[in-house]
Each structure stands twice: as C-alpha cells, then as structure tokens.
Write an enzyme that holds these catalytic residues in place. Sequence first.
Site, PDB file in Angstrom:
ATOM      1  N   GLU A 274       0.829  -1.207   0.000  1.00 41.03           N
ATOM      2  CA  GLU A 274       0.000   0.000   0.000  1.00 41.03           C
ATOM      3  C   GLU A 274       0.864   1.258   0.000  1.00 41.03           C
ATOM      4  O   GLU A 274       0.565   2.235  -0.695  1.00 41.03           O
ATOM      5  CB  GLU A 274      -0.949  -0.003   1.203  1.00 41.03           C
ATOM      6  CG  GLU A 274      -2.140  -0.930   1.045  1.00 41.03           C
ATOM      7  CD  GLU A 274      -3.278  -0.587   1.993  1.00 41.03           C
ATOM      8  OE1 GLU A 274      -3.474   0.619   2.277  1.00 41.03           O
ATOM      9  OE2 GLU A 274      -3.982  -1.513   2.442  1.00 41.03           O
TER      10      GLU A 274
ATOM     11  N   SER B  73       5.580 -19.660  -1.021  1.00 37.62           N
ATOM     12  CA  SER B  73       5.616 -21.113  -0.817  1.00 37.62           C
ATOM     13  C   SER B  73       5.062 -21.818  -2.039  1.00 37.62           C
ATOM     14  O   SER B  73       4.419 -21.207  -2.900  1.00 37.62           O
ATOM     15  CB  SER B  73       4.768 -21.560   0.395  1.00 37.62           C
ATOM     16  OG  SER B  73       5.218 -20.971   1.583  1.00 37.62           O
TER      17      SER B  73
ATOM     18  N   ASP C  17      -5.924 -10.188   1.322  1.00 39.58           N
ATOM     19  CA  ASP C  17      -5.743  -8.799   1.739  1.00 39.58           C
ATOM     20  C   ASP C  17      -6.432  -8.601   3.083  1.00 39.58           C
ATOM     21  O   ASP C  17      -7.624  -8.282   3.161  1.00 39.58           O
ATOM     22  CB  ASP C  17      -6.318  -7.841   0.692  1.00 39.58           C
ATOM     23  CG  ASP C  17      -5.982  -6.384   0.997  1.00 39.58           C
ATOM     24  OD1 ASP C  17      -5.330  -6.132   2.027  1.00 39.58           O
ATOM     25  OD2 ASP C  17      -6.370  -5.511   0.211  1.00 39.58           O
TER      26      ASP C  17
ATOM     27  N   ASP D 278      -5.457  -2.948   6.031  1.00 41.11           N
ATOM     28  CA  ASP D 278      -5.683  -1.653   5.396  1.00 41.11           C
ATOM     29  C   ASP D 278      -4.968  -0.567   6.189  1.00 41.11           C
ATOM     30  O   ASP D 278      -4.865  -0.637   7.426  1.00 41.11           O
ATOM     31  CB  ASP D 278      -7.174  -1.311   5.327  1.00 41.11           C
ATOM     32  CG  ASP D 278      -7.876  -1.994   4.153  1.00 41.11           C
ATOM     33  OD1 ASP D 278      -7.185  -2.593   3.316  1.00 41.11           O
ATOM     34  OD2 ASP D 278      -9.121  -1.933   4.100  1.00 41.11           O
TER      35      ASP D 278
ATOM     36  N   ASP E 130     -15.931  -9.238  -3.064  1.00 39.56           N
ATOM     37  CA  ASP E 130     -15.967 -10.688  -2.880  1.00 39.56           C
ATOM     38  C   ASP E 130     -14.653 -11.347  -3.270  1.00 39.56           C
ATOM     39  O   ASP E 130     -14.531 -12.568  -3.227  1.00 39.56           O
ATOM     40  CB  ASP E 130     -17.109 -11.294  -3.705  1.00 39.56           C
ATOM     41  CG  ASP E 130     -18.470 -10.791  -3.252  1.00 39.56           C
ATOM     42  OD1 ASP E 130     -18.640 -10.611  -2.033  1.00 39.56           O
ATOM     43  OD2 ASP E 130     -19.340 -10.560  -4.108  1.00 39.56           O
TER      44      ASP E 130
END
Length: 822
Positions: free
Chosen positions: A195, A260, A332, A335, A520
């Site tokens: 970010e 990974s 994610d 924030d 979504d």
Amino acid sequence: MVTLFRWLFRVTVALVVLGVLAFTLLTWFASRSLPDYEATTEVEGIGAQVEIVRDHSSVPHIFGKTDADVFFALGYAHAQDRLWQMMMTRRTVQGRLSELFGERTLGIDRLMRRLDLHTLARESLDDQDAPARDALESYSAGVNAWLAEVNEGALGRGAPEMWLFRQAIAPWQPADSLAVLKLMALRLNAHLDAEVLRARASLVLPPERLADILPDMPGEGVAALPAYAELVPSARPSFAEATSRDPLFPNPGTGLAGASNVWAAGVSRSAAGSTLLANDPHLGLSAPGTFYLARLELSTGGVIGGTIPGLPLVLTGRSANLGWGVTSSYLDDLDVQAEEVNPANADEYRTPEGWAPFRSRDSIIEVKDAPAVTVRLQWTENGPVLGPEDFDLGQIRPPGHVMSISWTALSDRDTTLTAALRIMRARDMEEALDAVPLFVAPSQNLVLADRNRIAMATLGAIPDRDPAHQSKGRLPTLGHRPENRWRGVKPAEANPVFLDPEGGVVGNTNNKILDAPFPDHLSFLWGDSQRIQRWQFLMQGREIHTRDSFIEAQLDTVSPAARTLLPLVARDLWFTGEAAPEGTPERQRARALELLAEWNGQMNEHLPEPLIYSAWMRMLQERLVRDELGPLADAFTHVEPLFLERVFKDIDGASIWCDVQQSEPVETCDDMAREALDEALLQIDARWGTALESLRWGDAHEAAHDHPVLGGTPLLSWFVNVRQSTSGDDDTLMRGRTRGTGPNPFVNVHAAAYRGVYDFADPDSSVFIIPTGQSGHPLSRHYDDLGELWRRGEYIPMSLDPALARAAAVGVTTLMPEGSTP
C-alpha cells in the site's frame, strides 16, 4: 638490534599463546551449552517417563504416555537446540530487543509496542479450547525445565550468544507461543509495504503507467482506481530514500514476504493408487533456519514434519493417514488509514461522528547503555497508530494526520493455534476442514491429502469491506470516511474450499486463486505470476505422478520469466550486426547473445547464462523506470516480469517507458535493451570477469544463511554464517529469491525453509529436509549438517517407524518424573 629482535619475538609468541588460550577458553565456555543427547534427567511437570530419540540427523522422535508429556518434551527439545532463537523471537514480539542491542533496535521495539501483539496474545489465551491450553502449558513447562537444568548445571547459559548478551531469562509462558504466531503473521504480510509503495508511485505516475509498473495478475481486471492524491488530497510526492531494514526487523519488506509451493495429487493421478502431497514454505534464510524437524507420538497417532521453535505444533507434515501443507494466501487482511488529528486538541482524531479521543497509554523501553525511552501508544477505532518511520509511512502521511492500520492479526480472540492443533490431530479430511473457521491469522492456503482425497482451503479471517470503499483496500484512505471502515469479518463460509477437484490435482504457488469482483475477491496483490505457469506445465505434462515426479517439480529450476522475456527483449538483437573485433563491447554483446540464444531457461548454478540474463533484465528495468520515478526507482528492487512484458508488447502504450523523457532523441525499446545489456556486461566484468563462458550463476546466487545477530561481526561471521552455491531464482519453482540490493543483488536470501513430499501409498517413504541443521549452536555438528543435502536437492527419510529412529540414533534423552528412580 639483536636484543630488540629477541624482545619482539618474545612479545609475538606471548600474544599468540594468549590468543590461543583465549580462543580455547572461549570455545570451552561456549561448548558448555551443547546439550548431551544421551542423558537421563529428572524433571518436574511430567506424569511418566518420556523418551526423546534423536535419529541420525538429530530429528527428535518423542514418545510419552500422554499428549501433555509429549508437548512437554517438545518444549524441552526446542529449548535444548534453539534457545537463543526462541528468546530472540520472544524479545522481538515483546518489543524488548533494545535491552540487549541498545539504540540500534529502538525502532523495532517502538513498532512492536505500537502493534502490542504480545498483549493481544495474552488476551487470546482464554479463547483456546482445553486441549490447546493444555498443550501450551505443557510445552511451556518443558522449555522451563531445560532452563532450570541450564541454571542448576551451569550449562553455559544455554547458548553461546548468552555469554555475549547477558540478560536474565524469564520463564516461557503459554502466551509467548501465541505471540510467536502473531509475529509470523507480521513476517508474512506483504500488504502494508504494498500500500505504501503504490501510494508513493501513484503520486508521481498517471494511472495507466501505474498499471504498468505495479501490474495486476493476469485474469479479469478491475476498474481503474483513483489516485492517492484524490483519496487524500493533502498528500504530496516524497522522494526520500526508503529506510533500510535491520536484519532483526520482523518484516523483510517488499518482495520478501511470505511465499511457498504446495500441491497434491488424488488417487486418479497417482501411480501407486493413493495420494501425494508436496510442500516447501519459502522464508527468509537464516542460521539457524526457521523450521525444526520433529516427530510426536500423540494419542491420535504419530505426526512428523516441520515445527517452529516456540510453538507446540507440527505446522506442515503428516500423520499415518493425513498430510497437510501451507502457502501464504496473499489474502488482503490489512488496510492503512490516514487519521485526521484535531488541530485544537492533539489527543483527538476525526471519526464519522466527529472528534473522539485516542485510546492511549505510555510504554517504557529499556535501552542498553542509554536512557530509557517512553513511547506514547495510541489507537483509533480502526486500529493502532504507527509512527512515520514504521514502514516508511511518513513518506505518504499527509500533514495534520497520523497513520493507523486495520489488520486481522490484531484480534484479541485469536483461535489460530486451536485450529492448527486440530488440523495436526485430525484423523481424516473432514476433521481437518472442520477446523478451518477457527483460523484467524496469518492467512494461509492449506492443502490436505488423506489416503483417498485431496483438498485446498484458504485459512484466515477475511475483512468485510464496504463495496463503496474508496481504494478497494489497495491504497491508504481517510479513516473517518464510513465507507473506508471495516464492517467486521466475513463468515467462515466465504473462505474458498476446493475439495476433490475433477482434474485430480490441486495446488498453489501464491498465485491468484479466485477471480471475483470486489468486495468478494480475496486480494488484488498476489505473490506469484510465474511459478504457477511452470507448475501447471509439470502437473499436466504427465497423466500420473509419483513421489519422484513431485520431488522433480519441487526442485525444478526452469524460469518461465526467462522463456517469456528473452524472445521479446532480444528479438531484434539476436544474430544482427556486423562481426566485431575481440575486446570490444560489441563483441562481448554478441557473445552474450549467442549464449542466451542456445539457453533453455534453466537457472542452474553451474551455467553462465542465468547470470547474464539476470544482470540484463535488472539493468533493463532500472533504465526503464529511473527516468519516470527518479529516486523512487530504488524501491523497485526486483525485476517484475509482467512489467517488462507489457513494455515490450506495448500493452496499453507501455512502450513509452523506453523513451527517456529528459533527452531529445526518441529512444526505442531495442535501444534500451542494447544499452542495458552492454551495461550489465560491464558490471559482470567488474565483479566476475570477462570470460562469459566461465561464469557460474551459483557464484553470484549464493544462499546466505546469516546469523541475525552475529552474522555481521568480523571473524565470528566465519563460524556462524552458512553459504551455499544455489540454483533457481525469483521465478523458479525451486525458488531462490534474490536480495535485490547491495554490491551483489543476486545473493539468495529467501528460499525453501522446509521441503517435504508425502506419499500415502507408502507413507514411510516420505521425505523432508531443512536448509541448515537442527541445532542453533554453532559448535554443534548439527548446526549445518543438513545444508549440503538441501543445496543438492536431497532429502532425509520421514518415517514414523520407531525402530528406524532408534537404529541410528545420535542419542536418547530420557526424562523421568521428579523423585522417580530410573
């Protein structure tokens, strides 16, 4: 003159003798902390005899009457072999490194106090189920039993580093283990750095060019985002140099967060008629490494695999009937917000309802050889307030604001350990999947295989964002805007689960797994766009798989990026131009192009082509972005294949990057490619020589397993650091992520911290390996004895057969209840 010579000779001899005596004494003191694996000891905290059988590779196989006794012995074994590592992990998460290292680590301690992870871990303790609390308490008792033995027996303070940094060692507490999990979440998180970088870049680039240098993963795209300056109007470009991170910093930075590989094949795709699973978590390399191999004999059966010192848990491994492996999901879950401070009262910030007071308290950091420092900790409704120096947030912080974060790992009701223990104890697929809703952070993709079925599930709490969120979670936003605030977390049913896929194979390389519109989706940031291509090719290239084909894929060193980029970048350079005399740059360029034209993209340590290719692409990206980004170009430390592909395919006009804006001529992409190759060859010449055919990628791409504390100390570094010539690169399945900075940017600093391949047709033929050794003691023969096997792509047996463990054991430690008679 003769007299002077005699005295000089005598002084020299005396100094040599004193040096030898000092070294001998130091070695003796250090060796006192080497544990005796062949010992019988009475300890307080177990109900019956427990055996720790260390096999020929010093992997402990732990046998006890109860699960509590087994977890006790795991804590005891972890402390025997990795005490310094455990104490450093705890100090890091507590924000107490400066008590040992002084002002050097004050910034780290400030960050950890602001995040307050250890307090959140303590508050989460009561939310664990009864078996998890029992495991935590028994494990802590085992660690403390070894600490008591060290103190009573004067065993060199338990680790040689303890002699250099003499501080009292507090007993291990159950909350310490929960805090280790939260620290793992911080180490694996890539979104905060992403970010900040996106915000900085958006302040100097138009949206279409931002999409070039920070591209979305291939697949259905998203609508163009507003610029950061539109979201936070007072934000201004910053060209300040990014802060370099101390080796002890708990997050490695952009491009070096979690990664990974994990995949599984079902019965229909397995040659032997049962399932297969392979896992290799990628983490920052260090000595000792992150993982510690162990086998536990529990009431639910034996489990074996990779543990992390500090946790009563096999994080990746198998039982007799179930295998599990993990990768970073790149969900994610974080924030960043800009919180407006009340200009009339600095103790208040703006909320949707008006000004509100920060929740705050003071925290005192003790600093070695300096006065103690008081840190004012603040929280908003969104989360903790971080400092301007944390993650370079000051470079995007608008005037009159502070920066806070919302993050799922900041939960004070975190049941991740309970979930992980249930998965480890699960007898079948259904039991393991039932534990998924309890997993909070770090978010992982879990791949499971029992004897008949395979599955993949995304673990971790998913933030519930408003569909009207201004940046969709990709850029910092104003924290007082209601649409930018989380509405909680989504129900567990939102976590994707792939059960028994039709194709018979499931896996993840940190690639994009779900193509859904915001909110979504799972993430806009993914950790891989290249390895997934090679994995798909290898999985689909044969109808059925074996243990050996899974090992072959795990060790594959073909770079999909090289195979894509070279035909694009060199298409108008190959086999063109006139013959040039020896010793000229033109001749050197022609020789390099001839080598690359015959190369198949194998990033093999013994070949010259990987070094030529890597230096060329690195220099090419540097030339393309420096003009537009200026000093901010320093933040783009690794080659982004999707960026170079966009430029040389001229996607959405991306070839404009090839023209140097500040020069009058209009440069073409061929010009930039040619000049970048010439400059790359000059750099290679200066460090590795002009004989291109004699170059070795492994000389540049050494795996750097450095001791986080002593690794930079002259002389001691020779004893504590481990170096290995390695194949692979940033984009190969056998990943060897390069440092990206410094005199040699190609040093391998982030690779497989564990490799395991499990075959349920013959479970005891399963194999695993770690990159250094089991012991964290530099004088132990098990400090780096597995390293050469790891480097060569070899493994050690992963068997639950106790007879095999005992057959070549390096020692059997017997723990007896206090007051009993052996």
